[in-house]
Motif scaffolding. Structure first.
Motif, PDB file in Angstrom:
ATOM      1  N   GLU A  50       0.816  -1.217   0.000  1.00  0.00           N
ATOM      2  CA  GLU A  50       0.000   0.000   0.000  1.00  0.00           C
ATOM      3  C   GLU A  50       0.850   1.268   0.000  1.00  0.00           C
ATOM      4  OE1 GLU A  50      -0.265  -2.452   2.101  1.00  0.00           O
ATOM      5  OE2 GLU A  50      -2.261  -3.324   1.974  1.00  0.00           O
ATOM      6  N   GLY A  51       2.089   1.168   0.474  1.00  0.00           N
ATOM      7  CA  GLY A  51       2.947   2.358   0.537  1.00  0.00           C
ATOM      8  C   GLY A  51       3.721   2.604  -0.735  1.00  0.00           C
ATOM      9  N   LEU A  52       3.459   1.848  -1.779  1.00  0.00           N
ATOM     10  CA  LEU A  52       4.212   1.985  -3.022  1.00  0.00           C
ATOM     11  C   LEU A  52       3.439   2.753  -4.081  1.00  0.00           C
ATOM     12  CD1 LEU A  52       5.644  -1.636  -3.164  1.00  0.00           C
ATOM     13  CD2 LEU A  52       6.760   0.425  -2.341  1.00  0.00           C
ATOM     14  N   ILE A  53       2.534   3.612  -3.655  1.00  0.00           N
ATOM     15  CA  ILE A  53       1.740   4.401  -4.597  1.00  0.00           C
ATOM     16  C   ILE A  53       2.613   5.470  -5.234  1.00  0.00           C
ATOM     17  CG2 ILE A  53      -0.263   5.925  -4.837  1.00  0.00           C
ATOM     18  CD1 ILE A  53      -1.469   4.532  -2.413  1.00  0.00           C
ATOM     19  N   ASP A  54       2.478   5.625  -6.536  1.00  0.00           N
ATOM     20  CA  ASP A  54       3.210   6.670  -7.249  1.00  0.00           C
ATOM     21  C   ASP A  54       2.541   8.014  -6.958  1.00  0.00           C
ATOM     22  OD1 ASP A  54       4.614   8.291  -8.923  1.00  0.00           O
ATOM     23  OD2 ASP A  54       4.080   7.250 -10.780  1.00  0.00           O
ATOM     24  N   ARG A  55       3.209   8.846  -6.173  1.00  0.00           N
ATOM     25  CA  ARG A  55       2.617  10.122  -5.765  1.00  0.00           C
ATOM     26  C   ARG A  55       2.756  11.209  -6.815  1.00  0.00           C
ATOM     27  NH1 ARG A  55      -0.737   9.078  -1.484  1.00  0.00           N
ATOM     28  NH2 ARG A  55       0.269   7.566  -0.092  1.00  0.00           N
ATOM     29  N   GLY A  56       3.530  10.958  -7.853  1.00  0.00           N
ATOM     30  CA  GLY A  56       3.672  11.939  -8.917  1.00  0.00           C
ATOM     31  C   GLY A  56       4.216  13.266  -8.413  1.00  0.00           C
ATOM     32  N   ASN A  57       3.530  14.359  -8.782  1.00  0.00           N
ATOM     33  CA  ASN A  57       3.985  15.700  -8.425  1.00  0.00           C
ATOM     34  C   ASN A  57       3.755  16.037  -6.956  1.00  0.00           C
ATOM     35  OD1 ASN A  57       4.896  16.296 -11.024  1.00  0.00           O
ATOM     36  ND2 ASN A  57       2.857  16.979 -11.688  1.00  0.00           N
ATOM     37  N   ASP A  71      -1.728  10.380   3.362  1.00  0.00           N
ATOM     38  CA  ASP A  71      -2.183   9.474   4.407  1.00  0.00           C
ATOM     39  C   ASP A  71      -1.307   8.217   4.425  1.00  0.00           C
ATOM     40  OD1 ASP A  71      -4.257  11.150   5.136  1.00  0.00           O
ATOM     41  OD2 ASP A  71      -5.617  10.289   3.631  1.00  0.00           O
ATOM     42  N   PRO A  72      -0.948   7.737   5.585  1.00  0.00           N
ATOM     43  CA  PRO A  72      -0.141   6.510   5.659  1.00  0.00           C
ATOM     44  C   PRO A  72      -0.981   5.309   5.235  1.00  0.00           C
ATOM     45  CG  PRO A  72      -0.833   7.146   7.856  1.00  0.00           C
ATOM     46  CD  PRO A  72      -1.251   8.260   6.924  1.00  0.00           C
ATOM     47  N   PRO A  73      -0.337   4.285   4.727  1.00  0.00           N
ATOM     48  CA  PRO A  73      -1.101   3.086   4.322  1.00  0.00           C
ATOM     49  C   PRO A  73      -1.686   2.391   5.536  1.00  0.00           C
ATOM     50  CG  PRO A  73       1.251   2.658   4.257  1.00  0.00           C
ATOM     51  CD  PRO A  73       1.104   4.118   4.521  1.00  0.00           C
ATOM     52  N   GLU A  74      -2.849   1.832   5.371  1.00  0.00           N
ATOM     53  CA  GLU A  74      -3.496   1.082   6.441  1.00  0.00           C
ATOM     54  C   GLU A  74      -3.325  -0.407   6.165  1.00  0.00           C
ATOM     55  OE1 GLU A  74      -7.507   2.282   6.872  1.00  0.00           O
ATOM     56  OE2 GLU A  74      -7.053   4.370   7.335  1.00  0.00           O
ATOM     57  N   ASN A  75      -2.369  -0.997   6.850  1.00  0.00           N
ATOM     58  CA  ASN A  75      -2.122  -2.424   6.669  1.00  0.00           C
ATOM     59  C   ASN A  75      -3.156  -3.247   7.422  1.00  0.00           C
ATOM     60  OD1 ASN A  75       0.187  -2.032   5.087  1.00  0.00           O
ATOM     61  ND2 ASN A  75       1.481  -1.844   6.893  1.00  0.00           N
ATOM     62  N   GLN A 180       6.736  -7.042 -10.104  1.00  0.00           N
ATOM     63  CA  GLN A 180       5.835  -6.124 -10.799  1.00  0.00           C
ATOM     64  C   GLN A 180       4.506  -5.976 -10.067  1.00  0.00           C
ATOM     65  OE1 GLN A 180       5.728  -8.005 -14.649  1.00  0.00           O
ATOM     66  NE2 GLN A 180       7.415  -6.766 -15.456  1.00  0.00           N
ATOM     67  N   ALA A 181       4.074  -7.041  -9.414  1.00  0.00           N
ATOM     68  CA  ALA A 181       2.773  -7.005  -8.743  1.00  0.00           C
ATOM     69  C   ALA A 181       2.839  -6.355  -7.372  1.00  0.00           C
ATOM     70  CB  ALA A 181       2.223  -8.422  -8.619  1.00  0.00           C
ATOM     71  N   PHE A 182       3.922  -6.588  -6.646  1.00  0.00           N
ATOM     72  CA  PHE A 182       3.976  -6.151  -5.249  1.00  0.00           C
ATOM     73  C   PHE A 182       5.042  -5.102  -4.962  1.00  0.00           C
ATOM     74  CE2 PHE A 182       2.398 -10.560  -5.272  1.00  0.00           C
ATOM     75  CZ  PHE A 182       1.141 -10.345  -4.739  1.00  0.00           C
ATOM     76  N   GLY A 183       5.914  -4.835  -5.927  1.00  0.00           N
ATOM     77  CA  GLY A 183       6.925  -3.816  -5.708  1.00  0.00           C
ATOM     78  C   GLY A 183       8.172  -4.301  -5.007  1.00  0.00           C
TER      79      GLY A 183
END
Length: 219
Positions: A50-57, A71-75, A180-183
């Motif tokens: 969940e913390g591997l989201i591409d935040r872009g700009n 927001d922090p990821p909710e595991n 590729q699936a999980f980072g």
């Protein structure tokens, strides 16, 4: 005096004989790491990507501007319960008395391993019990690791030819698929005994290690 020397021979051999069958390497704790628990029933976080989201700009900050908040990821969490394994191996009093007699006969002669005959008797039983428990743990972990139902449906394969050509490419492809699936790339690779025996004779594996080896540039 000759009788004492005869017994000395047994004293020297005893620790060697006792240690011959021990030292079996178990892999359960290397595959699934030990986790500390704070009680009989405990909860832990299931780590995801969940913390591997591409935040872009969002990560860019202009001069004198505040940092963007995310927001922090909710595991997810899971609950487990501890299982106790316990075995007992009684030692007949006659065996203990016999061991004590051996210690008395060898009085003044220190055992090679520093253990008395009684302690060596107890250690042998303890090793046997520990070995039995390690085997149980090994079977539990094998059921988890090699059970296809414990993995996502898209990440399992059947009838993999570990003795056939192309196995290296298959393993690398599977590794890339997970990344590729999980980072994250897999950091542990576990083979069953039969698969490992086939790999040892696989020509692809042998070709990677048998040519061009030297002390300066080992294969």
């Amino acid at each position: 005096m000759s009788q004492i020397l005869d017994r000395q021979i047994q004293r020297v051999l005893a620790p060697l004989v006792a240690g011959t069958n021990w030292g079996q390497k178990f892999v359960a704790e290397r595959v699934l790491r030990i986790m500390n628990a704070y009680g009989e029933e405990f909860t832990w976080e299931k780590q995801g990507n969940e913390g591997l989201i591409d935040r872009g700009n969002q990560a860019k900050r202009s001069l004198n501007a505040p940092s963007n908040s995310v927001d922090p990821p909710e595991n997810a969490t899971a609950t487990g319960k501890l299982t106790e394994y316990s075995l007992n191996s009684p030692i007949d009093l006659r065996l203990i008395n016999a061991a004590r007699v051996q210690d008395q006969i060898r009085s003044g002669i220190a055992p090679a391993d520093g253990l008395s005959a009684v302690e060596r008797l107890q250690l042998g039983r303890a090793r046997m019990l520990q070995h039995n428990i390690q085997i149980l743990k090994e079977k539990v972990v094998a059921g988890l690791v090699f059970g296809s139902g414990n993995f996502a449906s898209g990440f399992t394969a059947s009838d993999v030819g570990f003795g056939a050509s192309g196995i290296i490419g298959k393993v690398l492809t599977a590794k890339r698929k997970v990344r590729q699936a999980f980072g994250f790339s897999p950091d542990v690779l576990v083979f069953g005994e039969l698969a490992w025996l086939k790999l040892l004779e696989n020509t692809d594996i042998l070709d990677r290690i048998k040519y061009g080896g030297s002390n300066q540039d080992p294969a």
